[in-house]
Design a protein around this motif. Structure first.
Motif, short mmCIF file in Angstrom:
data_model
loop_
_atom_site.label_atom_id
_atom_site.label_comp_id
_atom_site.label_asym_id
_atom_site.label_seq_id
_atom_site.Cartn_x
_atom_site.Cartn_y
_atom_site.Cartn_z
N ASP A 73 -12.37 -7.14 -6.47
CA ASP A 73 -13.64 -6.04 -6.65
C ASP A 73 -12.85 -4.66 -6.14
OD1 ASP A 73 -15.57 -4.62 -6.72
OD2 ASP A 73 -16.94 -5.88 -5.40
N VAL A 74 -12.98 -3.94 -7.15
CA VAL A 74 -12.47 -2.46 -6.60
C VAL A 74 -13.24 -1.70 -5.66
CG1 VAL A 74 -13.81 -1.44 -8.39
CG2 VAL A 74 -11.54 -0.39 -7.72
N LEU A 108 -6.61 2.88 -9.81
CA LEU A 108 -7.00 2.34 -10.90
C LEU A 108 -5.94 2.34 -12.21
CD1 LEU A 108 -10.54 4.03 -11.04
CD2 LEU A 108 -9.96 1.42 -11.02
N SER A 109 -4.91 2.87 -11.89
CA SER A 109 -3.72 3.47 -13.10
C SER A 109 -2.70 2.19 -12.67
CB SER A 109 -3.25 4.69 -12.87
OG SER A 109 -4.23 5.68 -13.23
N GLY A 110 -2.96 1.29 -11.87
CA GLY A 110 -1.78 0.25 -11.67
C GLY A 110 -0.91 0.77 -10.71
N ARG A 111 -1.02 1.69 -9.77
CA ARG A 111 -0.08 2.11 -8.91
C ARG A 111 -0.36 1.67 -7.29
NH1 ARG A 111 -0.79 6.73 -12.23
NH2 ARG A 111 0.43 6.78 -13.98
N ALA A 112 -0.86 0.77 -7.10
CA ALA A 112 -1.50 0.19 -5.83
C ALA A 112 -0.28 0.32 -4.78
CB ALA A 112 -2.36 -1.05 -5.68
N LEU A 150 -4.55 -6.43 -8.53
CA LEU A 150 -5.12 -4.97 -8.52
C LEU A 150 -4.51 -4.31 -9.57
CD1 LEU A 150 -4.46 -3.86 -4.78
CD2 LEU A 150 -6.58 -5.15 -5.84
N ARG A 151 -4.26 -5.07 -10.78
CA ARG A 151 -3.66 -4.39 -12.00
C ARG A 151 -4.76 -3.88 -12.96
NH1 ARG A 151 -1.18 -8.82 -14.95
NH2 ARG A 151 -0.26 -7.25 -16.19
#
Length: 216
Positions: A73-74, A108-112, A150-151
């Motif tokens: 969950d974000v 949110l852009s996949g850069r966690a 988190l992708r």
């Protein structure tokens, strides 16, 4: 623009206070498999990141040979990032909001993983004492240990849900409204029976169930 999300049909809800989490996950997979015997559909689970929960889902999917996309969950991720931001900026400041916004957009852009590394670098450059940088290290550890879930760029492109608000709303509607009344006292068996009946009604299955009940 991503394709429009499909309309929700055949929604089914249920809850249990009697069963262990492993039993609930087993029932969830049985329900899903009854709808997709050949495993041709896309299976998605939205969770809050609890490690035991993730392990149960992974084991159940592997046992059945199902490709399961598990999403953390974000909003749960946002809580970690917000606490990290508080270590650097004051509560209620525009600087805090801007700091959190920039990092959440990257996540949110996949850069966690990049966000996690940047947090740590920032704390090191500022020579923050251990107590002050604790929330930053916890957020970075969380982002790295859960990076496979988190992708969000991929999930959003596929039209998947990335937050569990609909699940939490169901918990309030299905469980709390009925069970958490002033002065109410429940046995585990009695609470389980009420929840089962309420879930049947809210899932639109009660009439079919009652035919079965009378036949028995």
């Amino acid at each position: 623009a991503p394709p429009p999300r499909p309309r929700l049909v055949d929604k089914r809800v249920w809850a249990s206070v009697e069963q262990e989490p492993a039993q609930v996950v087993e029932e969830m997979f049985l329900e899903a498999e009854s709808r997709d015997l050949d495993h041709r559909r896309e299976w998605v689970a939205v969770v809050d990141g609890n490690r035991h929960q993730l392990d149960l889902l992974g084991a159940a999917a592997e046992l059945r040979g199902v490709t399961l996309t598990t999403i953390v969950d974000v909003i749960h991720v946002l809580e970690y990032v917000w606490k990290a931001g508080l270590s650097l900026h004051g509560q209620g400041t525009s600087a805090l909001e801007q700091w959190v916004l920039e990092r959440m957009l990257q996540i949110l852009s996949g850069r966690a993983p990049l966000v996690a590394a940047g947090m740590r670098r920032s704390a090191t450059r500022r020579s923050l004492p251990p107590a002050q940088r604790k929330a930053i290290d916890e957020a970075a550890d969380y982002l790295l240990s859960h990076k496979q879930y988190l992708r969000y760029d991929h999930y959003l492109a596929r039209g998947y849900p990335i937050a569990s608000g609909v699940i939490e709303g169901a918990c309030r509607h299905l469980v709390n409204i009925r069970m958490n009344r002033s002065g109410a006292r429940w046995s585990v068996r009695g609470a389980e029976a009420i929840l089962c009946l309420r879930a049947l009604v809210k899932s639109g299955d009660f009439d079919e169930y009652w035919k079965y009940h009378e036949a028995r």
